[in-house]
Design an enzyme around this catalytic site. Structure first.
Site, PDB file in Angstrom:
ATOM      1  N   HIS A 111       0.748  -1.244  -0.017  1.00  0.00           N
ATOM      2  CA  HIS A 111      -0.048   0.016  -0.089  1.00  0.00           C
ATOM      3  C   HIS A 111       0.920   1.237   0.120  1.00  0.00           C
ATOM      4  O   HIS A 111       0.852   2.150  -0.746  1.00  0.00           O
ATOM      5  CB  HIS A 111      -0.726   0.032   1.308  1.00  0.00           C
ATOM      6  CG  HIS A 111      -1.559   1.315   1.575  1.00  0.00           C
ATOM      7  ND1 HIS A 111      -2.550   1.959   0.893  1.00  0.00           N
ATOM      8  CD2 HIS A 111      -1.443   2.250   2.510  1.00  0.00           C
ATOM      9  CE1 HIS A 111      -3.015   3.121   1.003  1.00  0.00           C
ATOM     10  NE2 HIS A 111      -2.321   3.253   2.135  1.00  0.00           N
ATOM     11  N   TRP A 158       6.920  -0.356   3.941  1.00  0.00           N
ATOM     12  CA  TRP A 158       7.470   0.389   2.566  1.00  0.00           C
ATOM     13  C   TRP A 158       8.781   0.878   2.641  1.00  0.00           C
ATOM     14  O   TRP A 158       9.488   1.377   1.687  1.00  0.00           O
ATOM     15  CB  TRP A 158       6.187   1.488   2.330  1.00  0.00           C
ATOM     16  CG  TRP A 158       6.609   2.917   3.107  1.00  0.00           C
ATOM     17  CD1 TRP A 158       6.262   3.299   4.137  1.00  0.00           C
ATOM     18  CD2 TRP A 158       7.448   3.933   2.389  1.00  0.00           C
ATOM     19  NE1 TRP A 158       6.780   4.584   4.681  1.00  0.00           N
ATOM     20  CE2 TRP A 158       7.281   4.674   3.314  1.00  0.00           C
ATOM     21  CE3 TRP A 158       8.113   4.199   1.300  1.00  0.00           C
ATOM     22  CZ2 TRP A 158       7.861   6.138   3.260  1.00  0.00           C
ATOM     23  CZ3 TRP A 158       8.811   5.522   1.368  1.00  0.00           C
ATOM     24  CH2 TRP A 158       8.424   6.369   2.054  1.00  0.00           C
ATOM     25  N   SER A 184      11.803   8.307 -12.750  1.00  0.00           N
ATOM     26  CA  SER A 184      11.653   9.666 -12.102  1.00  0.00           C
ATOM     27  C   SER A 184      12.906  10.549 -12.448  1.00  0.00           C
ATOM     28  O   SER A 184      12.595  11.756 -12.760  1.00  0.00           O
ATOM     29  CB  SER A 184      11.758   9.460 -10.672  1.00  0.00           C
ATOM     30  OG  SER A 184      10.391   8.949 -10.217  1.00  0.00           O
ATOM     31  N   HIS A 215      13.602  11.716   3.271  1.00  0.00           N
ATOM     32  CA  HIS A 215      12.838  13.040   3.468  1.00  0.00           C
ATOM     33  C   HIS A 215      12.851  13.928   2.692  1.00  0.00           C
ATOM     34  O   HIS A 215      11.574  14.570   2.515  1.00  0.00           O
ATOM     35  CB  HIS A 215      13.655  13.554   5.170  1.00  0.00           C
ATOM     36  CG  HIS A 215      12.602  14.550   5.517  1.00  0.00           C
ATOM     37  ND1 HIS A 215      11.626  14.237   6.026  1.00  0.00           N
ATOM     38  CD2 HIS A 215      12.544  15.955   5.551  1.00  0.00           C
ATOM     39  CE1 HIS A 215      10.842  15.244   6.536  1.00  0.00           C
ATOM     40  NE2 HIS A 215      11.458  16.426   6.049  1.00  0.00           N
ATOM     41  N   GLU A 227      12.216  13.120  -0.104  1.00  0.00           N
ATOM     42  CA  GLU A 227      11.055  12.487  -0.965  1.00  0.00           C
ATOM     43  C   GLU A 227       9.668  13.055  -0.424  1.00  0.00           C
ATOM     44  O   GLU A 227       8.746  13.334  -1.407  1.00  0.00           O
ATOM     45  CB  GLU A 227      11.207  10.973  -0.832  1.00  0.00           C
ATOM     46  CG  GLU A 227       9.931  10.268  -1.184  1.00  0.00           C
ATOM     47  CD  GLU A 227       9.804  10.117  -2.744  1.00  0.00           C
ATOM     48  OE1 GLU A 227      10.586  10.428  -3.467  1.00  0.00           O
ATOM     49  OE2 GLU A 227       8.669   9.777  -3.164  1.00  0.00           O
ATOM     50  N   SER A 287      -1.066  27.386  -5.132  1.00  0.00           N
ATOM     51  CA  SER A 287      -0.585  28.617  -5.593  1.00  0.00           C
ATOM     52  C   SER A 287      -1.164  29.144  -6.865  1.00  0.00           C
ATOM     53  O   SER A 287      -1.321  30.336  -7.320  1.00  0.00           O
ATOM     54  CB  SER A 287       0.835  28.711  -5.480  1.00  0.00           C
ATOM     55  OG  SER A 287       1.302  28.219  -4.246  1.00  0.00           O
ATOM     56  N   HIS A 345      15.259  12.659  11.787  1.00  0.00           N
ATOM     57  CA  HIS A 345      13.963  12.722  12.767  1.00  0.00           C
ATOM     58  C   HIS A 345      13.281  11.545  12.457  1.00  0.00           C
ATOM     59  O   HIS A 345      12.066  11.279  13.297  1.00  0.00           O
ATOM     60  CB  HIS A 345      13.298  14.161  12.457  1.00  0.00           C
ATOM     61  CG  HIS A 345      12.619  14.201  11.345  1.00  0.00           C
ATOM     62  ND1 HIS A 345      12.386  15.522  10.857  1.00  0.00           N
ATOM     63  CD2 HIS A 345      12.152  13.344  10.445  1.00  0.00           C
ATOM     64  CE1 HIS A 345      11.962  15.654   9.571  1.00  0.00           C
ATOM     65  NE2 HIS A 345      11.731  14.345   9.436  1.00  0.00           N
ATOM     66  N   HIS A 346      13.533  10.691  11.498  1.00  0.00           N
ATOM     67  CA  HIS A 346      12.644   9.526  11.482  1.00  0.00           C
ATOM     68  C   HIS A 346      13.271   8.580  12.157  1.00  0.00           C
ATOM     69  O   HIS A 346      12.836   7.261  12.125  1.00  0.00           O
ATOM     70  CB  HIS A 346      12.875   8.956   9.945  1.00  0.00           C
ATOM     71  CG  HIS A 346      12.070  10.061   9.058  1.00  0.00           C
ATOM     72  ND1 HIS A 346      10.802  10.044   8.532  1.00  0.00           N
ATOM     73  CD2 HIS A 346      12.479  11.027   8.389  1.00  0.00           C
ATOM     74  CE1 HIS A 346      10.469  10.874   7.627  1.00  0.00           C
ATOM     75  NE2 HIS A 346      11.381  11.554   7.424  1.00  0.00           N
ATOM     76  N   THR A 394       7.210  27.045   5.702  1.00  0.00           N
ATOM     77  CA  THR A 394       6.054  26.548   5.648  1.00  0.00           C
ATOM     78  C   THR A 394       4.949  27.342   5.923  1.00  0.00           C
ATOM     79  O   THR A 394       3.894  27.589   5.417  1.00  0.00           O
ATOM     80  CB  THR A 394       5.954  25.082   6.004  1.00  0.00           C
ATOM     81  OG1 THR A 394       6.871  24.374   5.941  1.00  0.00           O
ATOM     82  CG2 THR A 394       4.457  24.363   5.489  1.00  0.00           C
ATOM     83  N   LYS A 420       4.082  30.154   3.609  1.00  0.00           N
ATOM     84  CA  LYS A 420       3.519  29.688   2.511  1.00  0.00           C
ATOM     85  C   LYS A 420       2.124  30.062   2.915  1.00  0.00           C
ATOM     86  O   LYS A 420       1.140  30.515   2.109  1.00  0.00           O
ATOM     87  CB  LYS A 420       3.627  28.604   2.113  1.00  0.00           C
ATOM     88  CG  LYS A 420       5.130  28.432   1.070  1.00  0.00           C
ATOM     89  CD  LYS A 420       5.168  26.925   0.616  1.00  0.00           C
ATOM     90  CE  LYS A 420       6.210  27.133  -0.554  1.00  0.00           C
ATOM     91  NZ  LYS A 420       5.687  27.606  -1.785  1.00  0.00           N
TER      92      LYS A 420
END
Lengths: 69, 524, 176
Positions: free
Chosen positions: B76, B141, B169, B252, B254, B267, B301-302, B327, B330
């Site tokens: 998934h 995953w 990609s 990250h 990603e 935007s 941080h993961h 962020t 934005k």
């Protein structure tokens, strides 16, 4: 293409530093931005960004050192 | 312009039938194929999600054996990330980037075709891995070793699929960068580009930066499995924790690869329906670049619970929390764009506002997860699941829905059924929150992720979550119906269906002709 | 579009492809960088003896029970501690013996990896000597007794009364 127009004059190191600093925050005044876009060359931004990144990392590390000591 | 295009009669030049799609080098055809492929994979990934939620509907093991359940969660994740969200954004870029910068096509049309046709191969590999002996990959995953160093053929198929998707990609990203940098219409300077193009330029750079690292990681995994190397094998002097560092060095950025184009879409949509130019365009560009750079230095941080000196934990915690600044800039800019605008609430606008609302919730739970002591509590619980579904489903996916409704009139020349589309939004919005909001509570109460069974105190919230998930899943079939209905017999759309739309694509006739901007438009 | 643009595009393609290949290499370069980083910062030094302060004080008021455990993964070896548990005062140095025997008819080499419970024991466990610092090569049928010499730092939190030290032998590929 846009490559044809030459920048009027080279940007000073201070100007690149300022542009990079504001880009880390994500804010930039329109007038300053227009001046940046005219004067700063891409490779200057890349070098400035790399130096800025290193300074950024070092300053967080210093902060961490102060907190943990 | 429509007349000019028709006189040229380009429509006759391409083969018809299936060969048109196999051999096409037209950015619009390829964009369409990307979008349909990603929707197909979205349904497959959705089917797996329904299986997961059906199993978790009640405590105990009902439908899926634990091993199969693990395969479901693993696939998934992989299918939704690499098969649905990323190709959807590449599809949108294929359609819109040339139209928005006034280019006739992508820079490398042949390579564009190739990078698309790699995808179905990878998709088939992933789906068919369920049917090989040993079953599909079941180690999550993120395929951490040592679990991924064990496992059967299914894991190898997954590794190859990731290789292929990565190659696709990288090619797509190279194509997009070159198109944007070299093929803009005369007069369109970088700082006049639409935000969607800007965000994609930065995303594409992130892709060429980190996708090769992922390719390297899975190659190491493959040689560990079959050729006796010991990169991650503790017995041979390797280190499984090293895998996590390299994986998240890719992983990250990603995350931002999947959200930056969504920022771009929002935007575009918000100014159009607020009938105002985007507030703080330049700060948006800067904020995007800033997020991209910061995303490369926060990966650990993961991994707060794998063991790390306090100095490391604090460094990654501070760096992560600082991402909230650009962020926040934005979100502020979008809100300021709407402020005192003459707003209307067409379907794309609904999705964009829904995006802002829910993405902010996901962003905040992200800041909470960044705090080390809390993260150690909620690591691998449903709190994290809730967090990243708020940013990936109501973030990336809602933006994609918004983009589809926004540009569908341009793509097929017909208007979607407004009533049904609005219903799609509201159903998605309600069911999404029913499915995922309660997962915050589950996570805080300690329910672990990737587990097919749970203790009784989690039963009620899981049932609510499953009901929401089923509703959300069905709603997406409804989306398919809306799109097909629009393509087949929607009302004719005007060239500029949204009066506030000011980017270049709205100067073209609807539907956009097969070949556009062969003579570049001139931007003042 | 004109020929000129195509040429620029090809140049761009070349640059970006080279960049991708460099990043692919960077992924591999992370492996030695990571090892260097761990070495410099002293994380993960499983194979070096610890340096212990000579003036370490023995805390006679406390006694810690140590349970010894041994496992083998993928090797035709038998591996066991000669005593399954010992008692120790923090700060006191102790030697325990393990025994391995190769029950196959081939020469095999293996490497032992320690693991501790509770996990933070690693910080307080100081080893001067251990069979896990080097690889072990056993001839067919050979049996060997090997020591671990260590001391537990008296700084260990007072609520820890029982700890487990476990070693697992993994097979090494020939030539390693």
């Amino acid at each position: 293409m846009n490559n044809t127009e030459q920048p009027a004059e080279k940007a000073s190191a201070m100007q690149v530093a300022k542009a990079v600093f504001w880009s880390f925050l994500g804010i930039r005044k329109k007038d300053d931005l227009d001046r940046d876009a005219k004067m700063i060359k891409p490779h200057q931004v890349v070098i400035g960004g790399l130096i800025g990144g290193v300074i950024f990392v070092l300053s967080i590390l210093t902060l961490v050192k102060v907190v943990t000591s | 312009m429509a007349v000019v295009q028709d006189v040229h009669g380009h429509h006759d030049h391409h083969p018809s039938g299936i060969m048109r799609w196999v051999t096409t080098t037209n950015h619009k055809d390829i964009g369409t194929m990307y979008l349909w492929f990603s929707f197909a994979m979205f349904l497959v990934g959705g089917f797996l999600a329904m299986g997961i939620r059906a199993e978790l509907f009640m405590p105990g093991i009902q439908i899926l054996e634990p091993e199969l359940f693990n395969s479901f969660t693993t696939l998934h994740g992989l299918i939704m990330v690499f098969g649905a969200i990323m190709p959807a954004f590449v599809g949108l870029a294929n359609w819109q980037v040339p139209l928005m910068i006034g280019a006739p096509d992508m820079a490398f049309a042949r390579m564009n075709n190739w990078s698309f046709w790699l995808l179905p191969v990878a998709g088939m590999l992933l789906v068919s891995s369920f049917f090989v002996p040993g079953g599909a990959a079941a180690g999550g995953w993120t395929f951490y070793p040592p679990l991924s160093a064990q496992g059967g053929m299914g894991v190898d198929m997954m590794i190859f699929a990731v290789h292929i998707l990565g190659a696709s990609s990288i090619m797509g990203a190279i194509n997009i960068i070159t198109t944007i940098l070299n093929m803009r219409a005369p007069g369109m300077t970088l700082m006049k580009m639409p935000m969607f193009v800007w965000t994609w330029l930065i995303t594409a750079y992130l892709l060429v930066l980190v996708m090769p690292v992922l390719a390297g990681t899975v190659t190491m995994l493959l040689t560990d499995r079959h050729f006796g190397t010991s990169f991650f094998n503790a017995a041979g002097g390797g280190d499984p924790v090293l895998f996590q560092h390299i994986f998240w060095f890719f992983g990250h950025p990603e995350v931002y690869i999947m959200i930056l184009p969504a920022f771009g879409i929002v935007s575009e949509i918000i100014p159009t329906f607020s009938r105002k130019p985007l507030f703080g365009y330049s700060s948006m560009v800067y904020a995007t670049a800033s997020i991209a750079i910061l995303s490369c230095i926060v990966w650990a941080h993961h991994m707060f619970t794998v063991g790390m000196p306090t100095v490391g934990q604090l460094f990654f915690m501070y760096a992560t929390m600082l991402i909230a600044v650009p962020t926040g800039v934005k979100v502020f800019n979008w809100t300021a764009t709407m402020w005192r605008g003459s707003m209307t609430f067409e379907t794309p606008m609904l999705f964009a506002i829904g995006f802002i609302f829910l993405f902010v919730i996901g962003g905040f739970s992200g800041v909470i997860c960044a705090i080390v002591p809390i993260d150690i509590q909620v690591q691998d619980t449903y709190y994290v699941i809730a967090h990243f579904h708020y940013v990936l489903v109501s973030g990336a996916l809602f933006a994609i829905f918004g983009a589809v409704y926004y540009w569908l009139p341009k793509w097929c020349g017909r208007m979607y059924d407004v009533k049904l589309a609005n219903m799609h939004f509201w159903l998605s919005m309600i069911f999404f929150n029913v499915a995922f909001f309660v997962q915050h509570f589950l996570g805080l109460a300690g329910m672990p992720r990737r587990i097919p069974d749970y203790s009784l105190q989690f039963a009620d919230f899981n049932m609510i979550s499953s009901i929401g998930a089923f509703g959300f899943g069905l709603t997406q079939l409804f989306f398919l119906y809306i799109v097909i209905k629009c393509i087949r017999g929607g009302e004719k759309a005007a060239d500029r269906p949204w009066e506030g739309g000011n980017t270049l694509e709205w100067t073209l006739p609807s539907p956009a002709p097969y070949h556009t901007f062969e003579t570049p438009p001139v931007i003042k | 579009m004109t020929q000129g643009v195509t040429k620029i595009n090809l140049e761009m393609l070349k640059k970006l492809l080279i960049f991708s290949v460099i990043m692919f290499g960077f992924g591999y370069a992370l492996v030695p960088m990571y090892e260097k980083f761990c070495e410099v910062t002293g994380i993960n030094n499983l194979l070096q003896p610890d340096v212990v302060d000579k003036n370490i004080k023995v805390d006679m008021t406390r006694t810690i029970a140590i349970e010894l455990d041994a496992n083998v993964r993928g090797l035709p070896w038998q591996f066991k501690p000669l005593q399954s548990n010992v008692k120790i005062h923090p700060g006191e140095s102790l030697e325990v013996m393990y025994e391995i025997s190769n029950v196959s008819d081939q020469e095999i080499s293996g490497q032992a990896i320690p693991s501790y419970s509770p996990r933070f024991l690693e910080k307080y466990m100081k080893k001067f000597e251990c069979f896990c610092f080097t690889k072990q090569v056993l001839k067919p049928g050979e049996t060997r007794q090997m020591p671990v010499k260590f001391v537990i730092d008296p700084q260990i939190p007072v609520d820890v009364n029982t700890v487990t030290i476990s070693y697992t032998f993994f097979a090494l590929q020939p030539g390693k």
